[in-house]
Design a protein around this motif. Structure first.
Motif, PDB file in Angstrom:
ATOM      1  N   ILE A 201      43.794  34.349 -39.463  1.00 29.44           N
ATOM      2  CA  ILE A 201      43.563  33.028 -39.563  1.00 29.44           C
ATOM      3  C   ILE A 201      42.195  32.863 -40.274  1.00 29.44           C
ATOM      4  O   ILE A 201      41.225  33.461 -39.839  1.00 29.44           O
ATOM      5  CB  ILE A 201      43.237  32.553 -38.004  1.00 29.44           C
ATOM      6  N   THR A 202      42.334  32.142 -41.316  1.00 28.11           N
ATOM      7  CA  THR A 202      40.975  32.113 -42.249  1.00 28.11           C
ATOM      8  C   THR A 202      40.749  30.701 -42.707  1.00 28.11           C
ATOM      9  O   THR A 202      41.651  29.829 -42.365  1.00 28.11           O
ATOM     10  CB  THR A 202      41.461  32.895 -43.605  1.00 28.11           C
ATOM     11  N   GLY A 203      39.754  30.286 -43.475  1.00 23.90           N
ATOM     12  CA  GLY A 203      39.524  28.968 -43.665  1.00 23.90           C
ATOM     13  C   GLY A 203      38.049  28.733 -43.289  1.00 23.90           C
ATOM     14  O   GLY A 203      37.329  29.459 -42.690  1.00 23.90           O
ATOM     15  N   VAL A 204      37.831  27.305 -43.501  1.00 24.93           N
ATOM     16  CA  VAL A 204      36.684  26.715 -43.142  1.00 24.93           C
ATOM     17  C   VAL A 204      37.048  25.854 -41.798  1.00 24.93           C
ATOM     18  O   VAL A 204      37.662  25.027 -41.796  1.00 24.93           O
ATOM     19  CB  VAL A 204      35.865  26.056 -44.094  1.00 24.93           C
ATOM     20  N   ILE A 205      35.954  26.013 -40.591  1.00 30.12           N
ATOM     21  CA  ILE A 205      35.988  25.105 -39.580  1.00 30.12           C
ATOM     22  C   ILE A 205      34.403  24.992 -39.156  1.00 30.12           C
ATOM     23  O   ILE A 205      33.877  25.805 -39.150  1.00 30.12           O
ATOM     24  CB  ILE A 205      37.090  25.584 -38.438  1.00 30.12           C
ATOM     25  N   CYS A 206      34.417  23.721 -38.968  1.00 28.67           N
ATOM     26  CA  CYS A 206      32.732  23.313 -38.456  1.00 28.67           C
ATOM     27  C   CYS A 206      32.164  23.888 -39.734  1.00 28.67           C
ATOM     28  O   CYS A 206      30.715  24.241 -39.326  1.00 28.67           O
ATOM     29  CB  CYS A 206      32.594  23.753 -37.240  1.00 28.67           C
ATOM     30  N   GLY A 207      32.180  23.827 -40.927  1.00 29.62           N
ATOM     31  CA  GLY A 207      31.442  24.139 -42.027  1.00 29.62           C
ATOM     32  C   GLY A 207      31.303  25.865 -41.900  1.00 29.62           C
ATOM     33  O   GLY A 207      30.423  26.229 -42.917  1.00 29.62           O
ATOM     34  N   CYS A 208      31.842  26.621 -41.508  1.00 26.36           N
ATOM     35  CA  CYS A 208      31.956  27.940 -41.327  1.00 26.36           C
ATOM     36  C   CYS A 208      33.083  28.622 -41.742  1.00 26.36           C
ATOM     37  O   CYS A 208      34.167  28.039 -41.307  1.00 26.36           O
ATOM     38  CB  CYS A 208      31.487  28.771 -40.060  1.00 26.36           C
ATOM     39  N   ARG A 209      32.936  29.822 -42.629  1.00 27.34           N
ATOM     40  CA  ARG A 209      34.198  30.564 -43.221  1.00 27.34           C
ATOM     41  C   ARG A 209      34.540  31.358 -41.816  1.00 27.34           C
ATOM     42  O   ARG A 209      33.781  32.140 -41.307  1.00 27.34           O
ATOM     43  CB  ARG A 209      33.917  31.437 -44.267  1.00 27.34           C
ATOM     44  N   ILE A 210      35.642  31.255 -41.263  1.00 26.83           N
ATOM     45  CA  ILE A 210      36.005  31.829 -40.120  1.00 26.83           C
ATOM     46  C   ILE A 210      36.049  33.404 -40.070  1.00 26.83           C
ATOM     47  O   ILE A 210      35.403  34.031 -39.408  1.00 26.83           O
ATOM     48  CB  ILE A 210      37.408  31.551 -39.567  1.00 26.83           C
ATOM     49  N   GLU A 211      36.450  34.086 -41.470  1.00 25.41           N
ATOM     50  CA  GLU A 211      36.309  35.463 -41.673  1.00 25.41           C
ATOM     51  C   GLU A 211      34.979  35.918 -41.807  1.00 25.41           C
ATOM     52  O   GLU A 211      34.821  37.192 -41.648  1.00 25.41           O
ATOM     53  CB  GLU A 211      37.332  35.862 -42.753  1.00 25.41           C
ATOM     54  N   GLU A 212      33.986  35.230 -41.965  1.00 25.88           N
ATOM     55  CA  GLU A 212      32.498  35.415 -42.209  1.00 25.88           C
ATOM     56  C   GLU A 212      31.624  35.554 -40.839  1.00 25.88           C
ATOM     57  O   GLU A 212      30.660  35.697 -40.790  1.00 25.88           O
ATOM     58  CB  GLU A 212      31.919  34.667 -43.316  1.00 25.88           C
TER      59      GLU A 212
ATOM     60  N   ARG B  64      36.535  29.833 -33.003  1.00 28.40           N
ATOM     61  CA  ARG B  64      36.822  29.194 -34.114  1.00 28.40           C
ATOM     62  C   ARG B  64      38.307  29.454 -34.433  1.00 28.40           C
ATOM     63  O   ARG B  64      38.857  28.502 -35.282  1.00 28.40           O
ATOM     64  CB  ARG B  64      35.934  29.503 -35.184  1.00 28.40           C
ATOM     65  N   TYR B  65      38.759  30.676 -34.108  1.00 26.43           N
ATOM     66  CA  TYR B  65      40.253  30.943 -34.454  1.00 26.43           C
ATOM     67  C   TYR B  65      41.079  29.864 -33.741  1.00 26.43           C
ATOM     68  O   TYR B  65      41.875  29.006 -33.973  1.00 26.43           O
ATOM     69  CB  TYR B  65      40.767  32.147 -33.716  1.00 26.43           C
ATOM     70  N   MET B  66      40.678  29.743 -32.331  1.00 22.35           N
ATOM     71  CA  MET B  66      41.386  28.728 -31.544  1.00 22.35           C
ATOM     72  C   MET B  66      41.339  27.161 -32.266  1.00 22.35           C
ATOM     73  O   MET B  66      42.086  26.432 -32.402  1.00 22.35           O
ATOM     74  CB  MET B  66      40.809  28.611 -30.107  1.00 22.35           C
ATOM     75  N   ASP B  67      39.873  26.780 -32.526  1.00 18.48           N
ATOM     76  CA  ASP B  67      39.816  25.427 -33.036  1.00 18.48           C
ATOM     77  C   ASP B  67      40.654  25.364 -34.345  1.00 18.48           C
ATOM     78  O   ASP B  67      41.156  24.378 -34.537  1.00 18.48           O
ATOM     79  CB  ASP B  67      38.119  25.352 -33.491  1.00 18.48           C
ATOM     80  N   LYS B  68      40.825  26.288 -34.995  1.00 13.59           N
ATOM     81  CA  LYS B  68      41.693  26.221 -36.416  1.00 13.59           C
ATOM     82  C   LYS B  68      43.100  26.212 -36.164  1.00 13.59           C
ATOM     83  O   LYS B  68      43.399  25.186 -36.529  1.00 13.59           O
ATOM     84  CB  LYS B  68      41.339  27.738 -37.271  1.00 13.59           C
TER      85      LYS B  68
END
Length: 115
Positions: free
Chosen positions: A73-84, A94-98
């Motif tokens: 699960i990667t990408g941006v959620i709430c302005g943050c890169r999930i993997e970072e 954030r995984y759950m949000d995504k």
């Protein structure tokens, strides 16, 4: 780090997730599917967490098994890169949000569940 988000009631977040996806023509059952996939809860354990009004920290601490494909699960959620995201709990939230976000956007379930 004691983040205020960690103390949010999972039940209240869950209600918001259901409202979000239902507005977009998806179902509460689909929300359940993605959350159970992520956390490893079975339906009864999941309902117990909602009933006892567990906070997000407890919800994830008691989760039986984070899905091994969660790291996909990667990408941006709430302005943050999930993997970072460095905090493991915040990353799980954030995984759950995504996943819910992808559901609301009409993504196919196989894609959401990283199959």
């Amino acid at each position: 780090m004691n983040n205020k988000v960690f103390q949010y009631s999972f039940a209240s977040i869950y209600r918001l997730y259901k409202e979000k996806v239902e507005k977009k023509g998806r179902t509460a059952e689909e929300v359940d599917t993605v959350i159970l996939w992520l956390t490893g809860y079975n339906d009864k354990q999941f309902r117990d967490q909602i009933e006892k009004k567990a906070d997000l920290e407890t919800f994830f601490a008691e989760a039986p098994n984070l899905n091994p494909n969660a790291s996909k699960i990667t990408g941006v959620i709430c302005g943050c890169r999930i993997e970072e995201i460095e905090d493991p709990l915040m990353q799980k939230i954030r995984y759950m949000d995504k996943l819910v976000d992808e559901l609301a956007k009409g993504r196919k379930m196989e894609k959401i569940l990283r199959e």
